[in-house]
Design an enzyme around this catalytic site. Structure first.
Site, short mmCIF file in Angstrom:
data_model
loop_
_atom_site.label_atom_id
_atom_site.label_comp_id
_atom_site.label_asym_id
_atom_site.label_seq_id
_atom_site.Cartn_x
_atom_site.Cartn_y
_atom_site.Cartn_z
CD GLU A 63 -15.35 2.42 -1.10
OE1 GLU A 63 -15.12 2.86 0.05
OE2 GLU A 63 -16.10 1.46 -1.32
CG ASP A 67 -9.86 7.27 -0.63
OD1 ASP A 67 -10.43 8.36 -0.44
OD2 ASP A 67 -9.04 6.79 0.17
CD GLU A 135 -14.01 7.56 -1.83
OE1 GLU A 135 -13.51 8.41 -1.07
OE2 GLU A 135 -14.21 6.37 -1.49
#
Length: 338
Positions: A63, A67, A135
């Site tokens: 994640e 991102d 993400e």
């Protein structure tokens, strides 16, 4: 990409996890090479799984990576799509595209949540969990196929099928109106305070506003217009109201203190009328009445008591002389002439 997909499709019947490969193909537009990255991306931390070394296995690290990659890829797409637009517009558009709410909706529409492994069903409609999974998926794509594949995925699979970039860019969400509506329903005072005003390197004015609710400081926002700054401050304050119960408690405590003060009995307001004591009253009494009043005044004057010793005038009053007194006075006068 097409040639690789043909080769991967040929290999599909011989793969152990054919259903997962097929499901990911529908989402990604290509077949994964290393399925382990994607399995990790779909593993929520709530399942509390660990590897042989005791380290947790979940999608949080992917994640984090996704991102950063998503910001770069979407930033490039927006930059290319809106030639000549200012930095503020580009940043705002990218923020809308990669917001947790947008990514959560994408994960749901693309049926990514159906593949997400979690400890319960409570996360199935949680936009934060879904957005985090999206993400993490981008992070898995980057590790599996590189940055170009991430760029292709978002541009072709996401923007091409699920999102109209122009509608997102020019969509105006009135967060200030939402915050005002909330404050009115809860009867709390809302104020926007200008805390800073400056010019950027190009000489354009930049405004910074802070939200105050019952005097309690909310969030601040900056923008090239007062409206933009207040919108950003309103949005962040709304998010804070949702995630911080302590902030809500502080607001209503301030409201209670204010309303208690307003309910205390107030002193009577002083009169604004002024005495007209500088006006000489005019005597409007008729002449006959005036004479009568003069007589009444004379009657009321105290009379002097002439019998009082202080005012005894008897020694200077006229008195008759005797014969002997007259002869004595004559003799005295005769002798005095000598």
């Amino acid at each position: 990409m097409k040639l690789n997909n043909i080769i991967d499709r040929i290999k599909l019947p011989f793969r152990k996890e054919k259903e997962l490969f097929s499901s990911l193909y529908e989402i990604l537009g290509f077949y994964p090479r290393n399925i382990e990255y994607y399995k990790m991306a779909l593993m929520h931390k709530s399942i509390r799984k660990r590897n042989d070394k005791g380290k947790p296995l979940n999608n949080e690290r992917l994640e984090f990576l996704g991102d950063a990659i998503l910001d770069a890829a979407v930033g490039y797409i927006v930059y290319q799509h809106y030639e000549g637009k200012r930095e503020g517009f580009l940043t705002n558009t990218r923020s809308k595209l990669v917001s947790r709410e947008t990514l959560g909706k994408l994960a749901s529409e693309m049926h990514l949540t159906n593949l997400l492994l979690s400890a319960g069903h409570s996360t199935s409609h949680n936009s934060y969990v879904e957005g985090n999974a999206f993400e993490a998926l981008v992070g898995a794509i980057y590790l599996d196929r590189g940055y170009e594949a991430c760029l292709w995925f978002f541009e072709k699979q996401v923007l091409g099928k699920y999102i109209d970039i122009d509608k997102v860019a020019f969509k105006e969400v009135n967060f200030k109106s939402k915050l005002l509506e909330w404050s009115q329903k809860n009867r709390v005072r809302l104020e926007y305070k200008l805390t800073k005003q400056k010019k950027d390197e190009n000489g354009s004015p930049v405004f910074t506003y802070m939200v105050l609710i019952e005097g309690v400081s909310g969030e601040s926002g900056s923008g090239y217009s007062k409206k933009e700054a207040q919108q950003k401050a309103s949005k962040d304050t709304l998010q804070r109201l949702k995630r911080e119960p302590q902030f809500v408690d502080a607001v209503f405590a301030a409201k209670t203190a204010r309303t208690q003060m307003e309910e205390e009995p107030a002193m009577a307001v002083p009169s604004t009328e002024q005495e007209q004591n500088f006006i000489i009253e005019q005597d409007t009494t008729p002449a006959n009445d005036a004479e009568t009043k003069v007589d009444e005044k004379q009657d009321n004057v105290s009379t002097i008591d002439f019998t009082d010793k202080e005012f005894d005038l008897s020694d200077i009053s006229h008195k008759e002389k005797s014969r002997e007194e007259i002869i004595a006075e004559a003799e005295a006068a005769a002798f005095s002439e000598d």
